[in-house]
Structures are given as structure tokens and as C-alpha cells.
Design a protein around this motif. Structure first.
Motif, PDB file in Angstrom:
ATOM      1  N   LEU A   1       0.887  -1.148   0.066  1.00 28.04           N
ATOM      2  CA  LEU A   1      -0.040  -0.088   0.019  1.00 28.04           C
ATOM      3  C   LEU A   1       1.025   1.470  -0.018  1.00 28.04           C
ATOM      4  CD1 LEU A   1      -2.804  -0.946   2.363  1.00 28.04           C
ATOM      5  CD2 LEU A   1      -2.813  -0.653   0.055  1.00 28.04           C
ATOM      6  N   PHE A   2       1.899   1.292   0.616  1.00 24.21           N
ATOM      7  CA  PHE A   2       3.163   2.224   0.579  1.00 24.21           C
ATOM      8  C   PHE A   2       3.391   2.775  -1.003  1.00 24.21           C
ATOM      9  CE2 PHE A   2       7.181   4.400   0.893  1.00 24.21           C
ATOM     10  CZ  PHE A   2       6.745   5.371   2.070  1.00 24.21           C
ATOM     11  N   VAL A   3       3.685   1.630  -1.605  1.00 19.20           N
ATOM     12  CA  VAL A   3       4.006   1.785  -3.046  1.00 19.20           C
ATOM     13  C   VAL A   3       2.783   2.382  -3.704  1.00 19.20           C
ATOM     14  CG1 VAL A   3       4.692   0.663  -5.211  1.00 19.20           C
ATOM     15  CG2 VAL A   3       6.092   0.153  -3.035  1.00 19.20           C
ATOM     16  N   ARG A   4       1.638   1.820  -3.522  1.00 20.78           N
ATOM     17  CA  ARG A   4       0.433   2.058  -4.338  1.00 20.78           C
ATOM     18  C   ARG A   4       0.175   3.801  -3.742  1.00 20.78           C
ATOM     19  NH1 ARG A   4      -1.891   2.446  -8.812  1.00 20.78           N
ATOM     20  NH2 ARG A   4      -4.148   2.493  -8.590  1.00 20.78           N
ATOM     21  N   ARG A   5       0.334   4.213  -2.719  1.00 18.61           N
ATOM     22  CA  ARG A   5       0.152   5.542  -2.355  1.00 18.61           C
ATOM     23  C   ARG A   5       1.101   6.315  -3.142  1.00 18.61           C
ATOM     24  NH1 ARG A   5      -1.870   9.786  -0.793  1.00 18.61           N
ATOM     25  NH2 ARG A   5      -1.645  10.843   1.275  1.00 18.61           N
ATOM     26  N   ALA A   6       2.321   5.934  -3.132  1.00 18.89           N
ATOM     27  CA  ALA A   6       3.438   6.774  -3.738  1.00 18.89           C
ATOM     28  C   ALA A   6       3.136   6.933  -5.340  1.00 18.89           C
ATOM     29  CB  ALA A   6       4.921   5.970  -3.612  1.00 18.89           C
ATOM     30  N   PHE A   7       2.590   6.046  -6.006  1.00 20.94           N
ATOM     31  CA  PHE A   7       2.090   6.317  -7.355  1.00 20.94           C
ATOM     32  C   PHE A   7       0.783   6.870  -7.603  1.00 20.94           C
ATOM     33  CE2 PHE A   7       5.705   3.601  -7.825  1.00 20.94           C
ATOM     34  CZ  PHE A   7       6.528   4.030  -9.070  1.00 20.94           C
ATOM     35  N   ALA A   8      -0.047   6.494  -6.650  1.00 16.45           N
ATOM     36  CA  ALA A   8      -1.538   6.837  -7.099  1.00 16.45           C
ATOM     37  C   ALA A   8      -2.041   7.970  -6.252  1.00 16.45           C
ATOM     38  CB  ALA A   8      -2.348   5.653  -6.990  1.00 16.45           C
ATOM     39  N   GLY A   9      -1.213   8.491  -5.156  1.00 17.00           N
ATOM     40  CA  GLY A   9      -1.693   9.443  -4.412  1.00 17.00           C
ATOM     41  C   GLY A   9      -2.872   8.903  -3.481  1.00 17.00           C
ATOM     42  N   PRO A  10      -3.795   9.758  -2.913  1.00 15.94           N
ATOM     43  CA  PRO A  10      -4.643   9.280  -2.153  1.00 15.94           C
ATOM     44  C   PRO A  10      -5.725   8.422  -2.558  1.00 15.94           C
ATOM     45  CG  PRO A  10      -5.105  11.696  -2.463  1.00 15.94           C
ATOM     46  CD  PRO A  10      -3.904  11.121  -3.236  1.00 15.94           C
ATOM     47  N   GLU A  11      -5.988   8.506  -3.927  1.00 10.60           N
ATOM     48  CA  GLU A  11      -7.122   7.378  -4.615  1.00 10.60           C
ATOM     49  C   GLU A  11      -6.302   6.175  -4.883  1.00 10.60           C
ATOM     50  OE1 GLU A  11     -10.065   8.061  -4.948  1.00 10.60           O
ATOM     51  OE2 GLU A  11     -10.035  10.156  -4.161  1.00 10.60           O
ATOM     52  N   LEU A  12      -6.645   5.149  -4.187  1.00 11.46           N
ATOM     53  CA  LEU A  12      -5.930   3.926  -4.237  1.00 11.46           C
ATOM     54  C   LEU A  12      -6.609   3.080  -5.082  1.00 11.46           C
ATOM     55  CD1 LEU A  12      -4.563   3.222  -0.655  1.00 11.46           C
ATOM     56  CD2 LEU A  12      -3.455   4.305  -2.399  1.00 11.46           C
ATOM     57  N   ASP A  13      -7.706   3.124  -5.498  1.00 10.46           N
ATOM     58  CA  ASP A  13      -8.643   2.082  -6.186  1.00 10.46           C
ATOM     59  C   ASP A  13      -8.481   2.445  -7.799  1.00 10.46           C
ATOM     60  OD1 ASP A  13     -10.010   4.520  -6.241  1.00 10.46           O
ATOM     61  OD2 ASP A  13     -11.972   3.637  -5.881  1.00 10.46           O
ATOM     62  N   GLY A  14      -7.665   3.220  -8.141  1.00  9.57           N
ATOM     63  CA  GLY A  14      -7.426   3.479  -9.630  1.00  9.57           C
ATOM     64  C   GLY A  14      -6.772   2.228 -10.249  1.00  9.57           C
ATOM     65  N   PRO A  15      -6.853   2.487 -11.682  1.00  9.21           N
ATOM     66  CA  PRO A  15      -5.979   1.598 -12.499  1.00  9.21           C
ATOM     67  C   PRO A  15      -4.413   1.717 -12.229  1.00  9.21           C
ATOM     68  CG  PRO A  15      -6.456   3.438 -14.027  1.00  9.21           C
ATOM     69  CD  PRO A  15      -7.242   3.596 -12.595  1.00  9.21           C
ATOM     70  N   PHE A  16      -3.400   0.641 -12.306  1.00  5.77           N
ATOM     71  CA  PHE A  16      -2.092   1.004 -12.250  1.00  5.77           C
ATOM     72  C   PHE A  16      -1.489   2.150 -13.454  1.00  5.77           C
ATOM     73  CE2 PHE A  16      -2.618  -3.309 -10.789  1.00  5.77           C
ATOM     74  CZ  PHE A  16      -1.991  -3.086  -9.261  1.00  5.77           C
ATOM     75  N   GLU A  17      -0.816   2.854 -13.075  1.00  7.71           N
ATOM     76  CA  GLU A  17      -0.329   4.069 -14.088  1.00  7.71           C
ATOM     77  C   GLU A  17       0.691   3.809 -14.986  1.00  7.71           C
ATOM     78  OE1 GLU A  17      -1.976   6.850 -14.147  1.00  7.71           O
ATOM     79  OE2 GLU A  17      -3.571   6.133 -12.644  1.00  7.71           O
ATOM     80  N   SER A  18       1.743   3.040 -14.270  1.00  5.62           N
ATOM     81  CA  SER A  18       2.976   2.839 -15.175  1.00  5.62           C
ATOM     82  C   SER A  18       3.603   1.454 -14.890  1.00  5.62           C
ATOM     83  CB  SER A  18       3.859   3.947 -15.136  1.00  5.62           C
ATOM     84  OG  SER A  18       4.514   3.700 -13.686  1.00  5.62           O
ATOM     85  N   ASP A  19       4.584   1.240 -15.982  1.00  3.57           N
ATOM     86  CA  ASP A  19       5.545  -0.160 -15.794  1.00  3.57           C
ATOM     87  C   ASP A  19       6.348   0.187 -14.400  1.00  3.57           C
ATOM     88  OD1 ASP A  19       4.202  -1.053 -17.843  1.00  3.57           O
ATOM     89  OD2 ASP A  19       5.844  -0.717 -19.380  1.00  3.57           O
ATOM     90  N   ALA A  20       6.761   1.355 -14.228  1.00  3.97           N
ATOM     91  CA  ALA A  20       7.300   1.641 -13.115  1.00  3.97           C
ATOM     92  C   ALA A  20       7.017   1.289 -11.558  1.00  3.97           C
ATOM     93  CB  ALA A  20       7.772   3.201 -13.189  1.00  3.97           C
ATOM     94  N   GLU A  21       5.559   1.498 -11.549  1.00  5.06           N
ATOM     95  CA  GLU A  21       4.979   0.738 -10.588  1.00  5.06           C
ATOM     96  C   GLU A  21       4.940  -0.591 -10.256  1.00  5.06           C
ATOM     97  OE1 GLU A  21       0.618   1.047  -8.334  1.00  5.06           O
ATOM     98  OE2 GLU A  21       0.887   2.093 -10.251  1.00  5.06           O
ATOM     99  N   TRP A  22       4.860  -1.333 -11.353  1.00  4.07           N
ATOM    100  CA  TRP A  22       5.069  -2.945 -11.338  1.00  4.07           C
ATOM    101  C   TRP A  22       6.348  -3.094 -11.081  1.00  4.07           C
ATOM    102  CZ3 TRP A  22       1.546  -6.624 -11.160  1.00  4.07           C
ATOM    103  CH2 TRP A  22       0.091  -6.368 -11.530  1.00  4.07           C
ATOM    104  N   TYR A  23       7.308  -2.478 -11.433  1.00  4.90           N
ATOM    105  CA  TYR A  23       8.569  -2.659 -11.061  1.00  4.90           C
ATOM    106  C   TYR A  23       8.926  -2.655  -9.703  1.00  4.90           C
ATOM    107  CZ  TYR A  23      13.856  -2.623 -11.049  1.00  4.90           C
ATOM    108  OH  TYR A  23      15.035  -2.709 -10.856  1.00  4.90           O
ATOM    109  N   VAL A  24       8.476  -1.212  -9.135  1.00  2.00           N
ATOM    110  CA  VAL A  24       8.856  -0.942  -7.876  1.00  2.00           C
ATOM    111  C   VAL A  24       8.053  -2.208  -6.709  1.00  2.00           C
ATOM    112  CG1 VAL A  24       8.247   0.826  -5.994  1.00  2.00           C
ATOM    113  CG2 VAL A  24       9.090   1.288  -8.323  1.00  2.00           C
ATOM    114  N   TYR A  25       7.294  -2.550  -7.065  1.00  2.00           N
ATOM    115  CA  TYR A  25       6.443  -3.506  -6.200  1.00  2.00           C
ATOM    116  C   TYR A  25       7.347  -4.876  -6.009  1.00  2.00           C
ATOM    117  CZ  TYR A  25       1.786  -1.708  -6.302  1.00  2.00           C
ATOM    118  OH  TYR A  25       0.579  -0.963  -6.008  1.00  2.00           O
ATOM    119  N   SER A  26       7.984  -5.030  -7.104  1.00  2.00           N
ATOM    120  CA  SER A  26       8.956  -6.298  -7.124  1.00  2.00           C
ATOM    121  C   SER A  26      10.176  -5.831  -6.478  1.00  2.00           C
ATOM    122  CB  SER A  26       9.346  -6.681  -8.562  1.00  2.00           C
ATOM    123  OG  SER A  26       8.202  -7.223  -9.276  1.00  2.00           O
TER     124      SER A  26
END
Length: 145
Positions: free
Chosen positions: A40-65
Motif C-alpha cells: 500500500l505504501f508503493v501504491r500510495r506513492a504512485f496513485a496518491g490518495p485514490e488507491l482504487d484506480g488503475p495502475f499508472e505505469s510500468d515503473a509501479e509494477w517494477y517497484v512492487y517487485s
């Protein structure tokens, strides 16, 4: 992160009179809560306060890993230092989840440079984990002349 720390403290200080399954369940809850916090910390860093939106970028997927691998390595480090098989097994569980994510999701979802970086990074970390187990946990006996 506070619920994860509370579950960890409860597992750690459960006392000898408590059943083993209770301590293991609390430890598993602490692991799951810490994993959820990092995700959720990574999701918040990429999506801001709205966590239920779609994934924004490939970078977000990479950062999760990457974050999950760092978490697995931290668990492995603490497990080696404290000689805790439970922490090393938790580290292995998280590492297996990352490997599955990279091979099943990143292969299909990432493109170009991110795909290559993901596989190279994962390979490097897995080689490092193998060396840690080989050198620190299963050292070779001294050769006798």
C-alpha cells in the motif's frame, strides 16, 4: 505498520504457556500485515490518495517487485543474524512470491527496458541469496591435509 509491529510483539512475547500455533499465527499475521503495508505504501506513492484506480505505469509494477525483494532480503538478513529458521522461511516465502510475480505478471505486463531490468535484478538477487545460504548457513568443513 503499527498493526504489523503489534502482531510481531505479541508473537515474540507470547510466553511459553501459550500454544505454539498461536505464536506462529501471530507471526504470520505480522508478516502479512508488513507485506500489505509495503504494498500500500508503493501504491500510495504512485496513485496518491485514490488507491482504487488503475495502475499508472510500468515503473509501479517494477517497484512492487523491488520493494518486496528488499523486504525478503531484510528478513533473510535478520534471520541469518539471529539464527532464526522462521525468519529465513518467511524470507523464502516472499522471494517465491516475487519470482512468481516476475515470471507470471511482469513478463506479460512490462515492456522494453523494465522487463529486462526486472529479470536482471531478480537474477542478481537470487544469486546473492544462494551465495548467502552457501557461505553463511552451510559452510564447507575445513579441508584436512
Amino acid at each position: 505498520m503499527l498493526p504489523a509491529l503489534a502482531a510481531f510483539a505479541a508473537a515474540r512475547f507470547a510466553g511459553e504457556g501459550r500454544p505454539v500455533w498461536l505464536r506462529r499465527a501471530l507471526g504470520g499475521a505480522a508478516l502479512a500485515l508488513a507485506f500489505a503495508f509495503l504494498t500500500l505504501f508503493v501504491r500510495r506513492a504512485f496513485a496518491g490518495p485514490e488507491l482504487d484506480g488503475p495502475f499508472e505505469s510500468d515503473a509501479e509494477w517494477y517497484v512492487y517487485s523491488a520493494v518486496w525483494l528488499v523486504f525478503a532480503l531484510a528478513l533473510l538478513t535478520v534471520g541469518v543474524v539471529r539464527r532464526s529458521q522462521t525468519l529465513r522461511l518467511a524470507s523464502a516465502l516472499i522471494a517465491v512470491l516475487v519470482v512468481l510475480k516476475v515470471f507470471l505478471l511482469d513478463l506479460a505486463g512490462l515492456g522494453g527496458v523494465w522487463r529486462a531490468v526486472s529479470f536482471i535484478g531478480l537474477g542478481g538477487v537470487l544469486i546473492g541469496v544462494g551465495l548467502v545460504y552457501q557461505r553463511l548457513l552451510f559452510p564447507k568443513p575445513a579441508a584436512s591435509a
